[in-house]
Design a protein around this motif. Structure first.
Motif: not given
Length: 126
Positions: A67-75, A79-88
């Motif tokens: 979960r990435i917090y970036d309120p300015g991201h279009p996705l 609450s300002g969160h969007y799903d990132g990837s699960n790549v480590n």
């Protein structure tokens, strides 16, 4: 003679399987910053009839996305969160090294079997 030829096909199948694994690892690394991307994994199974290895189906890693917090991201949601990837990236680099070493080992086996085949043909020509 057939053992030498079958060793060539076994080594070639190992190289092909590891090359496919490297392709998926590179896709995972390339999409590490893609929102909603699930890591691809591949397993291998033994070929019963001819020996060697065969890649299994490609599966998507179903572990939780970051979960990435970036309120300015279009996705971003309310609450300002969007799903990132699960790549480590550390895991992907380790997988890439393992696949490369396995590929190299199969390549050495292939080369040795080829050299043995050539030597056998030279002996038979005499």
């Amino acid at each position: 003679m057939t053992d030498l030829i079958s060793s060539l096909s076994i080594a070639a199948s190992g190289m092909e399987a590891q090359a496919q694994r490297l392709r998926h690892v590179s896709e995972n690394i390339a999409n590490a910053d893609t929102p909603g991307y699930h890591r691809k994994t591949i397993s291998f199974r033994d070929e019963i009839d001819g020996g060697g290895v065969k890649p299994g189906p490609v599966r998507l890693d179903q572990s939780e996305l970051t979960r990435i917090y970036d309120p300015g991201h279009p996705l971003a949601n309310d609450s300002g969160h969007y799903d990132g990837s699960n790549v480590n990236l550390v895991v992907e680099i380790a997988d890439a090294r393992e696949a490369q070493r396995s590929y190299d080992a199969n390549l050495k086996l292939f080369d040795q079997a080829r050299q043995m085949n050539q030597s056998l043909f030279e002996i038979l020509r005499r």
